[in-house]
Scaffold this motif. Structure first.
Motif, PDB file in Angstrom:
ATOM      1  N   ASN A  44       0.863  -1.187   0.000  1.00  0.00           N
ATOM      2  CA  ASN A  44       0.000   0.000   0.000  1.00  0.00           C
ATOM      3  C   ASN A  44       0.897   1.233   0.000  1.00  0.00           C
ATOM      4  O   ASN A  44       1.726   1.394   0.889  1.00  0.00           O
ATOM      5  N   ILE A  46       0.519   5.412  -0.443  1.00  0.00           N
ATOM      6  CA  ILE A  46      -0.413   6.528  -0.588  1.00  0.00           C
ATOM      7  C   ILE A  46       0.261   7.832  -1.016  1.00  0.00           C
ATOM      8  O   ILE A  46      -0.355   8.884  -0.969  1.00  0.00           O
ATOM      9  N   THR A  52      -0.643   3.793  -4.944  1.00  0.00           N
ATOM     10  CA  THR A  52      -1.620   2.744  -5.269  1.00  0.00           C
ATOM     11  C   THR A  52      -2.910   2.929  -4.481  1.00  0.00           C
ATOM     12  O   THR A  52      -3.852   2.161  -4.642  1.00  0.00           O
ATOM     13  N   ALA A  53      -2.931   3.931  -3.610  1.00  0.00           N
ATOM     14  CA  ALA A  53      -4.106   4.216  -2.795  1.00  0.00           C
ATOM     15  C   ALA A  53      -4.267   5.731  -2.689  1.00  0.00           C
ATOM     16  O   ALA A  53      -3.289   6.452  -2.519  1.00  0.00           O
ATOM     17  N   THR A  76     -10.084   5.772   2.022  1.00  0.00           N
ATOM     18  CA  THR A  76      -9.074   5.610   0.974  1.00  0.00           C
ATOM     19  C   THR A  76      -9.494   4.501   0.017  1.00  0.00           C
ATOM     20  O   THR A  76      -9.909   3.434   0.450  1.00  0.00           O
ATOM     21  N   ALA A  78      -8.194   1.943  -2.991  1.00  0.00           N
ATOM     22  CA  ALA A  78      -6.904   1.342  -3.310  1.00  0.00           C
ATOM     23  C   ALA A  78      -6.991   0.327  -4.440  1.00  0.00           C
ATOM     24  O   ALA A  78      -8.018  -0.335  -4.626  1.00  0.00           O
ATOM     25  N   ASP A  80      -4.004  -2.041  -4.825  1.00  0.00           N
ATOM     26  CA  ASP A  80      -2.679  -2.359  -4.308  1.00  0.00           C
ATOM     27  C   ASP A  80      -2.166  -3.683  -4.870  1.00  0.00           C
ATOM     28  O   ASP A  80      -2.897  -4.673  -4.906  1.00  0.00           O
ATOM     29  N   GLN A  98      -8.255  -4.650  -4.522  1.00  0.00           N
ATOM     30  CA  GLN A  98      -9.023  -3.499  -4.980  1.00  0.00           C
ATOM     31  C   GLN A  98     -10.190  -3.283  -4.039  1.00  0.00           C
ATOM     32  O   GLN A  98     -10.994  -4.176  -3.823  1.00  0.00           O
TER      33      GLN A  98
END
Length: 186
Positions: A44, A46, A52-53, A76, A78, A80, A98
Motif C-alpha cells: 500500500n 499513498i 496505489t491508494a 481511501t 486502493a 494495491d 481493490q
C-alpha cells in the motif's frame, strides 16, 4: 458432505408441505469442500508518482500516526499490488487488492476494510475473494474475514491472518503487509 445432505433434506421438507415434492439439487452437492492456503504480500503506497491508494476525503490537518483521532473518518480507495515476496521490485505480482478502507476508530489506529483480492497468477488466476473486517494495524497478527468470492472461490468463506512487514512510521505512506489466507471453497 453431511451439510449437503441436511440442506437437501430441508429443501424436501419445505417443498413437501405443499403436497408434492420437488428436489432441488444444489450446485455444490456433488463437490467436496477444500481448504486453500494462500501466502502473499500486500503493498500500500499513498504518496508519490507510484501511489496505489488515494484518500478520497483527505483531512485538512496533518496526520499523526501516534494520534488515531487525526486520521478518523479518512476513506481511501486502493488498487494495491499483491506479490509473492516482500520486495515489490524483486517479486512476482500475483494479483491486486481493490477496494477501500476507512479509519474507523478515534482511540486506536484501526481501519474498516472492504476489499476484493483478484488473483492474476497461478492455479487461481482469474478468481477472487472478498475480505471484510476491522484491521487494527499495530496489532500483529490480526484476523479479518473472507466472506465470498468468484471463480474457484465461489461460495467461499475463511479468514486472513495479517502481519505488518514494514511501515514508514514517519509518514505512513508506504506499508507492506504479509497475508496468510485460509479459504474454504468447492
Amino acid at each position: 458432505m453431511a451439510n449437503h445432505f441436511l440442506v437437501s433434506i430441508i429443501q424436501v421438507l419445505i417443498f413437501s408441505s405443499a403436497n408434492f415434492i420437488i428436489i432441488i439439487p444444489t450446485a455444490t452437492s456433488a463437490k467436496t469442500e477444500k481448504l486453500t492456503h494462500l501466502h502473499f504480500y500486500y503493498h500500500n503506497n499513498i504518496a508519490g508518482p507510484r501511489a496505489t491508494a488515494v484518500p478520497i476525503n483527505p483531512k485538512i490537518q496533518p496526520v499523526d500516526l501516534r494520534d488515531p483521532a487525526s486520521l478518523f473518518g479518512r476513506l481511501t480507495i486502493a488498487d494495491d499490488p499483491l506479490t509473492s515476496g516482500p520486495s515489490l521490485e524483486n517479486s512476482t505480482v500475483v494479483g491486486s487488492a481493490q477496494g477501500m478502507y476507512g479509519s474507523a476508530s478515534q482511540t486506536e489506529m484501526s481501519f474498516a476494510m472492504v476489499f476484493n483480492f483478484a488473483l492474476t497468477q497461478g492455479k487461481y488466476k482469474g478468481s477472487s475473494f472478498c475480505l471484510l473486517g476491522r484491521n487494527p494495524i499495530f496489532t500483529n497478527p490480526r484476523e479479518l474475514a473472507i466472506v465470498g468470492g468468484t471463480g474457484a472461490f465461489r461460495f467461499s468463506r475463511g479468514y486472513a491472518m495479517l502481519k505488518t512487514y514494514y511501515m514508514d512510521m514517519q509518514t505512513g505512506a508506504n506499508t507492506i503487509v504479509e497475508y496468510d489466507v485460509y479459504i474454504r471453497h468447492y
